[in-house]
Motif scaffolding. Structure first.
Motif: not given
Ligand code: GLN
Length: 376
Positions: A53-55, A139-141, A184-186, A191-193
């Protein structure tokens, strides 16, 4: 291709403990939320690629740059990279691991940039890719800079495995597999925009003719999902549906890669793109920004979207018989979704709170097949 992911619940900041947990889960295979061990260990599964997973070894929900800083490592040098190297060499497979990266400016060493990154090492422990998350989650921002999309594509090389029963001794050409990487967010709109149907990530997959998509994730359970506890070892299907939805263009636009990842050569064999969703499970304490605790959706899964050419839709409309199977038009109807049948194959899917290995041998029969009936 033999693919494994390791879903587990890392504890924030406990790198040593997380390493121990990861190693023990790789040995045992699976542990249910009630603690029962079952499943097959990684040594027997012999994956070509293992995705974490991520991190993965640090945990995800750090509240600030100050909190995560001490865990960041230069690409290829640190606890996450060392673990990936050792594991890759021991298992003779590629290992992909999410970690917090620190980059020092060569001229001004005090100038540093942090990234939420994915390191990929090969069977010899050599670095082949260092991808930096480009679409950042809230959280990453607080600590990371955006990476570049261009680094998220690479042709992974896989040596052909010589079957023990085969007398074949001639060395075979390694297979090169066009692979897209994401964190993940990729896969979300920027930006959800950005508009939902801008499909940034899925477009990148199709345009690069990728056959393999590796996603390292710390995906949170949908807001308001109080019953994650009730799900336990069952997957969170809302999350699974959402992930698939973000790959809608793979169901709509014709796949244009030529070779098949598993070597299928028949003219009418379907094209496929394999999607690896390597998520984590568990819970982490709340931060100022994320008031409720961060609860992860688990549900790691390995699926393929397949497209099998159908008889020419124009001829079908005219009622004038079928096209020769496998003969595909590259021209006008190429993106007409009527030109191919879509199926989604699924080899494995873990529960929301389960910990362990999610595994697929994509040459074997899948456990589930979803056929799609298109409303056209
Ligand atoms: N959109 C993802 C979520 O809601 C993003 C989380 C992430 O990038 N770790 O879990």
């Amino acid at each position: 291709m033999r693919i494994a992911t390791l879903q587990f619940a890392p504890k924030l900041g406990d790198v040593e403990g997380n390493i121990e947990r990861a190693n023990s889960l790789l040995r045992s295979g699976k542990v249910t939320s009630s603690g029962t061990e079952h499943g097959v260990g990684v040594d027997l599964l012999k994956p070509d690629v293992l995705v974490l997973p991520e991190l993965a070894l640090t945990g995800y929900n750090f509240p600030s740059l100050k909190a995560i800083q001490g865990y960041a490592e230069p690409a290829g040098k640190g606890l996450s990279a060392n673990w990936a190297r050792e594991t890759a060499k021991r298992l003779r497979c590629k290992v992909c691991i999410g970690y917090p990266e620190i980059e020092r400016d060569l001229e001004e060493p005090d100038k540093v940039t942090y990234y939420n990154s994915l390191l990929v090492v090969d069977e010899e422990g050599e670095i082949v890719v260092n991808y930096r998350k480009t679409f950042l989650y809230y959280t990453d921002e607080t600590w990371a800079a955006e990476g570049q999309v261009e680094r998220g594509f690479y042709e992974l090389e896989f040596a052909s495995r010589v079957k023990s029963s085969s007398l074949e001794t001639l060395p075979q050409e390694p297979k090169r597999i066009a692979t897209s990487f994401g964190i993940c967010m990729d896969i979300n709109p920027y930006k959800f925009e950005a508009p939902f149907d801008k499909w940034e990530f899925a477009t990148r997959v199709l345009d690069s003719k990728s056959q393999l998509v590796i996603l390292s994730m710390a995906w949170l359970a949908m807001p308001g999902l109080e019953d994650l506890d009730a799900l336990k070892d069952k997957p969170d299907m809302d999350t699974f549906n959402y992930w698939l939805q973000r790959f809608w263009p793979l169901l709509q636009r014709k796949m244009r890669h030529q070779v098949d990842i598993d070597g299928g050569k028949a003219a009418d064999s379907p094209k496929k793109i394999i999607l690896v969703f390597a998520n984590r499970s568990g819970e982490e304490p709340p931060t100022e920004e994320t008031k409720p605790p961060a609860r992860y959706a688990g549900t790691s899964t390995i699926v393929a979207v397949t497209q099998r050419p159908t008889p020419d839709p124009a001829e079908q409309d005219a009622g004038s018989g079928a096209q020769t199977p496998g003969v595909e038009s590259e021209t006008d109807d190429a993106d007409d979704p009527r030109a191919f049948d879509v199926k989604i194959l699924c080899w494995d899917m873990l529960g929301a709170q389960e910990e362990g290995i999610c595994f697929a041998d994509t040459t074997a029969d899948p456990r589930m097949v979803f056929a799609l009936k298109k409303a056209i």
